[in-house]
Design an enzyme around this catalytic site. Sequence first.
Site, PDB file in Angstrom:
ATOM      1  N   LYS A  75      -4.853   9.805   3.649  1.00  0.00           N
ATOM      2  CA  LYS A  75      -5.536   8.901   4.566  1.00  0.00           C
ATOM      3  C   LYS A  75      -6.565   9.633   5.423  1.00  0.00           C
ATOM      4  CE  LYS A  75      -5.133   5.492   4.612  1.00  0.00           C
ATOM      5  NZ  LYS A  75      -6.007   4.697   3.717  1.00  0.00           N
TER       6      LYS A  75
ATOM      7  N   ARG B  99       0.882  -1.167   0.000  1.00  0.00           N
ATOM      8  CA  ARG B  99       0.000   0.000   0.000  1.00  0.00           C
ATOM      9  C   ARG B  99       0.921   1.219   0.000  1.00  0.00           C
ATOM     10  NH1 ARG B  99       2.619   1.831   3.684  1.00  0.00           N
ATOM     11  NH2 ARG B  99       1.137   3.516   3.704  1.00  0.00           N
TER      12      ARG B  99
ATOM     13  N   ASP C 158      -2.098  10.798  -1.588  1.00  0.00           N
ATOM     14  CA  ASP C 158      -2.420   9.842  -2.641  1.00  0.00           C
ATOM     15  C   ASP C 158      -2.805  10.521  -3.935  1.00  0.00           C
ATOM     16  OD1 ASP C 158      -3.096   8.659   0.163  1.00  0.00           O
ATOM     17  OD2 ASP C 158      -2.730   6.937  -1.157  1.00  0.00           O
TER      18      ASP C 158
HETATM   19  C1  LIG Z   1       3.487   8.152   0.128  1.00  0.00           C
HETATM   20  S1  LIG Z   1       1.835   7.846  -0.173  1.00  0.00           S
HETATM   21  C2  LIG Z   1       1.321   7.211   1.348  1.00  0.00           C
HETATM   22  C3  LIG Z   1      -0.159   7.367   1.517  1.00  0.00           C
HETATM   23  O1  LIG Z   1      -0.852   6.164   1.150  1.00  0.00           O
HETATM   24  C4  LIG Z   1      -1.564   5.741   2.296  1.00  0.00           C
HETATM   25  O2  LIG Z   1      -2.769   5.116   2.017  1.00  0.00           O
HETATM   26  P1  LIG Z   1      -2.858   3.489   2.064  1.00  0.00           P
HETATM   27  O3  LIG Z   1      -2.025   3.038   3.245  1.00  0.00           O
HETATM   28  O4  LIG Z   1      -4.334   3.234   2.231  1.00  0.00           O
HETATM   29  O5  LIG Z   1      -2.324   3.011   0.756  1.00  0.00           O
HETATM   30  C5  LIG Z   1      -1.792   6.997   3.074  1.00  0.00           C
HETATM   31  O6  LIG Z   1      -2.807   7.789   2.513  1.00  0.00           O
HETATM   32  C6  LIG Z   1      -0.452   7.626   2.958  1.00  0.00           C
HETATM   33  O7  LIG Z   1      -0.354   8.984   3.258  1.00  0.00           O
END
Ligand SMILES: CSC[C@H]1O[C@H](OP(=O)(O)O)[C@H](O)[C@@H]1O
Length: 363
Positions: A254, A53, A243
């Site tokens: 997030k 992720r 994102d």
């Molecule tokens: C460097 S981008 C990280 C960004 O992605 C995360 O979301 P997820 O863990 O659901 O993929 C989160 O929004 C982070 O800030």
Amino acid sequence: MKIDGTPYRSVWVDADGWSVRILDQTRLPWQLDLLRLTDEDQVAHAIRSMQVRGAPLIGAVAAYGVALALRADASTAALDRAVAMLGETRPTAINLRWALERMRARLHNLPAAERVAAAYAEALAIADDDAETCRRIGENGLPLLREIAARKPGEAVNVLTHCNAGWLATVDYGTALSPIYQAHDAGIPIHVWVDETRPRNQGAALTAFELGKHGVRHTVVADNAGGHLMQHGQVDICIVGTDRVTRTGDVANKIGTYLKALAARDNGVPFWVALPHSTIDWRVADGVAEIPIEERGAAEVTDLTGRTADGRIETVRVAAEGSPAANPAFDVTPARLVSGLITERGRCAASEAGLRGLYPEAP
Ligand SMILES: CSC[C@H]1O[C@H](OP(=O)(O)O)[C@H](O)[C@@H]1O
């Protein structure tokens, strides 16, 4: 970055020359499981289930998913199927679309016989670009931390971050954590308030793991503690990842990021967002109205996964039986609440003028 002295990226091609290795982030920080992905369906599952992720990382892993698909069938139909299928795994991070569009553009007009080698080369180029981009984000964010340190000699710079925007969210170095690593390595005293980041706890599980392995002093806090810490002068700066950033500087990140930005504005705390070029969506102006927000399963809210006292990884229900749950995975922070953007090309205002000043070639 290193785990117990061993350097890792978060995605790489196995020694067999074709399968793809990732760290299973659903098992961190308790187990270091290196998963071997052998086809595009396994890649899609890894992204949907959040074994991998983080916006830049899911783009890079999806690029390797295209290469794996073409190993089995290098036809144009197979290429289009893989791009479409992988593109539907998660809707909010624009890096996924960016990486897949880059792969399609590189491969579509090639003879089928040349596509597999070109796909692996392009996926590696995307991964290398991300690592170098994130390293430069660190360089461009470092002065912000130096300036704060100079104002409080002998004291730690207190940074609050949300979710995980470290090397585990990218191919290497991270975005929001990249300036923190560089400041730490430069001898600047740093302390990081780590939002646990409900419901998947990327902060408590992943950011805390990363910072601990690098020796960066940090404290895990409940998501709702940030406003209190800011009110009491315990936060010098907020730095988060993202994102998707619109061309006007609105920031999708997030869930909970927007609330931190409101608290930061109310308390005069600088709120900075770190991002690579692959996170900018030039096609969108109004983030709140136009960025699709991923709705994930209710079980992520009602249940909690952790390690038992005797070392077993278990999932337990924390919500009342029968209670429904909603799980929007992201929110959008309007540009007006963002102090500035930290990119691989430098820092700028969260505005169209700011972004176009750094990316004059943008469409
Ligand atoms: C460097 S981008 C990280 C960004 O992605 C995360 O979301 P997820 O863990 O659901 O993929 C989160 O929004 C982070 O800030």
